[in-house]
Write a protein that holds these residues in place. Structure first.
Motif, short mmCIF file in Angstrom:
data_model
loop_
_atom_site.label_atom_id
_atom_site.label_comp_id
_atom_site.label_asym_id
_atom_site.label_seq_id
_atom_site.Cartn_x
_atom_site.Cartn_y
_atom_site.Cartn_z
N ARG A 1 4.45 -73.12 79.96
CA ARG A 1 3.28 -72.58 79.27
C ARG A 1 3.43 -71.08 79.01
O ARG A 1 3.07 -70.58 77.94
N ALA A 2 3.98 -70.35 79.98
CA ALA A 2 4.17 -68.91 79.82
C ALA A 2 5.20 -68.63 78.71
O ALA A 2 5.00 -67.73 77.89
N LEU A 3 6.28 -69.39 78.68
CA LEU A 3 7.27 -69.25 77.63
C LEU A 3 6.63 -69.50 76.27
O LEU A 3 6.80 -68.72 75.33
N GLY A 4 5.88 -70.58 76.16
CA GLY A 4 5.21 -70.91 74.91
C GLY A 4 4.24 -69.83 74.47
O GLY A 4 4.16 -69.48 73.29
N ALA A 5 3.51 -69.28 75.43
CA ALA A 5 2.55 -68.21 75.11
C ALA A 5 3.26 -66.97 74.59
O ALA A 5 2.78 -66.32 73.66
N ARG A 6 4.42 -66.64 75.18
CA ARG A 6 5.17 -65.48 74.70
C ARG A 6 5.74 -65.72 73.30
O ARG A 6 5.74 -64.81 72.46
N ILE A 7 6.20 -66.93 73.05
CA ILE A 7 6.69 -67.26 71.70
C ILE A 7 5.55 -67.14 70.70
O ILE A 7 5.69 -66.51 69.65
N ARG A 8 4.40 -67.74 71.04
CA ARG A 8 3.25 -67.68 70.13
C ARG A 8 2.80 -66.24 69.89
O ARG A 8 2.55 -65.83 68.75
N ALA A 9 2.72 -65.43 70.95
CA ALA A 9 2.27 -64.04 70.80
C ALA A 9 3.24 -63.25 69.93
O ALA A 9 2.81 -62.47 69.07
#
Length: 80
Positions: free
Chosen positions: A16-24
């Motif tokens: 989830r953290a990886l995905g959030a950084r990609i999205r941001a």
């Protein structure tokens, strides 16, 4: 083939953290999921699943995403 157990919660938290950084990073560049998919040779649905932390993705895909975002892979995968 025997059924596999779901990953532990800490693994899901990292996804989830990886995905959030990609999205941001993507949204800071005003880039759509579709455009990121095109630039990283990945379909939009896969980008969406990665950003939501729903899938475990191959390192090759992460290399392509990082390059498409013009950001170091290390920035995307750092500890949450």
């Amino acid at each position: 083939m025997p059924p596999t157990e779901p990953p532990p919660e800490w693994v899901l938290a990292h996804r989830r953290a990886l995905g959030a950084r990609i999205r941001a990073t993507r949204t800071a560049q005003q880039m759509s999921q579709e455009l990121l998919g095109e630039r990283s040779a990945t379909d939009r649905q896969t980008i969406n699943r990665i950003e939501l932390g729903h899938v475990s993705t191959r390192i090759d895909t992460l290399f392509r995403i990082a390059r498409a975002l013009n950001t170091p892979l290390s920035r995307l995968v750092e500890e949450p």
